[in-house]
Design an enzyme around this catalytic site. Structure first.
Site, short mmCIF file in Angstrom:
data_model
loop_
_atom_site.label_atom_id
_atom_site.label_comp_id
_atom_site.label_asym_id
_atom_site.label_seq_id
_atom_site.Cartn_x
_atom_site.Cartn_y
_atom_site.Cartn_z
N ASP A 263 -31.31 65.87 -29.55
CA ASP A 263 -31.16 64.74 -29.16
C ASP A 263 -29.62 64.23 -28.55
O ASP A 263 -28.82 63.78 -29.53
CB ASP A 263 -31.91 63.57 -29.78
CG ASP A 263 -32.22 62.28 -28.92
OD1 ASP A 263 -31.47 62.06 -27.96
OD2 ASP A 263 -33.00 61.57 -29.32
N ASN B 221 -21.20 61.10 -25.78
CA ASN B 221 -21.15 62.35 -26.47
C ASN B 221 -20.69 63.62 -25.78
O ASN B 221 -19.89 64.49 -25.93
CB ASN B 221 -22.43 62.69 -27.31
CG ASN B 221 -22.67 61.52 -28.37
OD1 ASN B 221 -21.84 60.96 -28.67
ND2 ASN B 221 -24.07 61.28 -28.52
N LYS C 275 -13.72 66.62 -23.49
CA LYS C 275 -12.34 66.07 -23.72
C LYS C 275 -11.88 67.01 -24.89
O LYS C 275 -10.80 67.84 -24.76
CB LYS C 275 -12.53 64.56 -24.46
CG LYS C 275 -10.77 64.01 -24.69
CD LYS C 275 -11.09 62.70 -24.87
CE LYS C 275 -9.76 62.26 -25.79
NZ LYS C 275 -10.26 61.75 -26.93
N TYR D 10 -32.99 52.47 -16.35
CA TYR D 10 -32.51 53.75 -15.62
C TYR D 10 -31.34 53.50 -14.92
O TYR D 10 -30.20 54.02 -14.94
CB TYR D 10 -33.71 54.42 -15.11
CG TYR D 10 -33.31 55.87 -14.35
CD1 TYR D 10 -33.09 56.89 -15.18
CD2 TYR D 10 -33.25 55.91 -13.07
CE1 TYR D 10 -33.22 58.08 -14.67
CE2 TYR D 10 -32.95 56.91 -12.44
CZ TYR D 10 -32.74 58.27 -13.33
OH TYR D 10 -32.55 59.56 -12.53
N THR E 114 -35.90 64.38 -5.68
CA THR E 114 -35.88 65.93 -5.54
C THR E 114 -37.24 66.48 -6.07
O THR E 114 -38.10 65.73 -6.92
CB THR E 114 -34.81 66.59 -6.45
OG1 THR E 114 -33.71 66.06 -5.88
CG2 THR E 114 -34.63 68.10 -6.34
#
Ligand code: UDP
Length: 327
Positions: A72, A115, A121, A161, A191
């Site tokens: 996750d 994350n 980075k 969202y 899509t």
């Protein structure tokens, strides 16, 4: 135990890239994984299968250049190998799925994106955000261009969202300004195609599955609201083109098919293709359902040399064939 293959050249002698895809078992992620593997890259596929399905990538699992990590993205992760590119696709994208897990959707958009950006980075990787036409909300400008700031309800049923994705864009641009990260932001319009779930809840898969099962087609509201539908193969080409643009091009760029159609016309089209004797029934319009949506893709044409090539009729035929087989 995850095992990696360290050969850096494909059999065609092309330098292989290591590409990490979050949301890899989902609708877009599975197509992208397949395409990038075919192009000779190594794929690290990450998903927790909340809305994705493992069977979408089953055929890829034996490939030595494909690694699946059940994870996750809300929790920080690091596969421990140099990554060249990250596609951040993880997030439920169907209103049915994100409304059912609203808090998790915001966390996925915000923590998951932080994350992915921290990983980019660390490895100096290019990182692409799959943003959305939902950042335009219920648009007051039509068609939508990238410089339109949108009309979004911050506290509504779709906000987890819409605002989650808007915040993800903010994070991308702040990492770019603060750390000089090579970022790419695409705003994906509706899509459709193979690998959508049967119970996805989005309109194309809903109408097709209803018609194949001999059920009434459920048009929400009076069906006058419009959308513009892009076939998945076109969209995947756009994602890859965007990822491989020079570092000075960040986007955001709209990716979608500008062919606008009302939901009633779409229902009639799908009904005619599958079973003309079926009925179309009206059900209540969900709250904050945008009235119109259609991308202006001038920027994608100019900067990516990209535009959709698959017509709605051709794409629907392929999608119907997929769901017929999947039954
Ligand atoms: N819709 C519909 N019938 C359905 C599912 C959706 O009429 O069975 C409508 C929905 O209200 C919206 C449009 O189709 O106006 C597109 O919905 P979808 O969930 O596919 O994507 P959205 O663009 O809303 O995120």
């Amino acid at each position: 135990m995850i095992s990696y293959n360290y050969n850096t050249y494909s059999k065609h002698g092309i330098k292989m890239k290591t590409v990490l895809i979050t949301g890899a078992t989902g609708f877009l992620g599975s197509h992208l994984s397949k395409k990038l593997l075919e192009q000779g890259n190594k794929i690290i596929a990450v998903d927790n299968n909340y809305s994705g399905e493992l069977r979408n990538i089953e055929e890829l699992l034996p490939n030595k250049n494909f690694t699946f990590i059940d994870h996750d993205v809300i929790v920080p992760f690091d596969p421990g190998v140099k990554i060249d590119q990250i596609y951040n696709l993880a997030c439920p994208a169907s209103p049915v799925y994100y409304r059912a897990a609203a808090v998790k959707t915001v966390k996925t958009c915000v923590y998951g994106t932080v994350n992915a950006l921290d990983l980019a980075k660390k490895y100096n990787a290019a990182v692409l955000q799959s943003s959305t036409s939902e950042v335009y909300g219920n648009p007051r400008v039509h068609p939508q261009k990238e410089d339109y700031w949108g009309n979004v309800n911050p506290i509504g049923a779709r906000s987890c969202y819409d605002e989650g994705k808007r915040c993800a864009e903010t994070l991308f641009f702040d990492y770019h300004r603060t750390y000089g990260l090579n970022i790419k932001v695409v705003r994906i319009f509706n899509t459709y195609g193979p690998n959508m779930r049967r119970d996805d809840g989005r309109v194309v898969s809903n109408f097709i599955c209803q018609a194949l099962e001999g059920r009434d087609l459920t048009v929400f509201g009076d069906g006058s609201q419009t959308r513009s539908f892009c076939y998945v193969d076109d969209l995947i080409d756009g994602l890859i083109k965007m990822m491989n643009t020079p570092p000075d091009f960040t986007g955001p760029v709209n990716l979608g098919n500008p062919g606008e159609i009302s939901m009633l016309t779409l229902a009639e089209k799908i009904k005619a293709k599958i079973n003309p004797s079926l009925k179309i029934i009206n059900e209540p319009l969900p709250l904050d359902d945008p009235e119109r949506r259609m991308p202006d893709i001038t920027l994608a044409k100019e900067r990516l040399n990209w535009q959709p090539t698959v017509s709605l009729d051709e794409g629907l035929e392929k999608t119907i064939a997929y769901f017929r087989k999947k039954r």
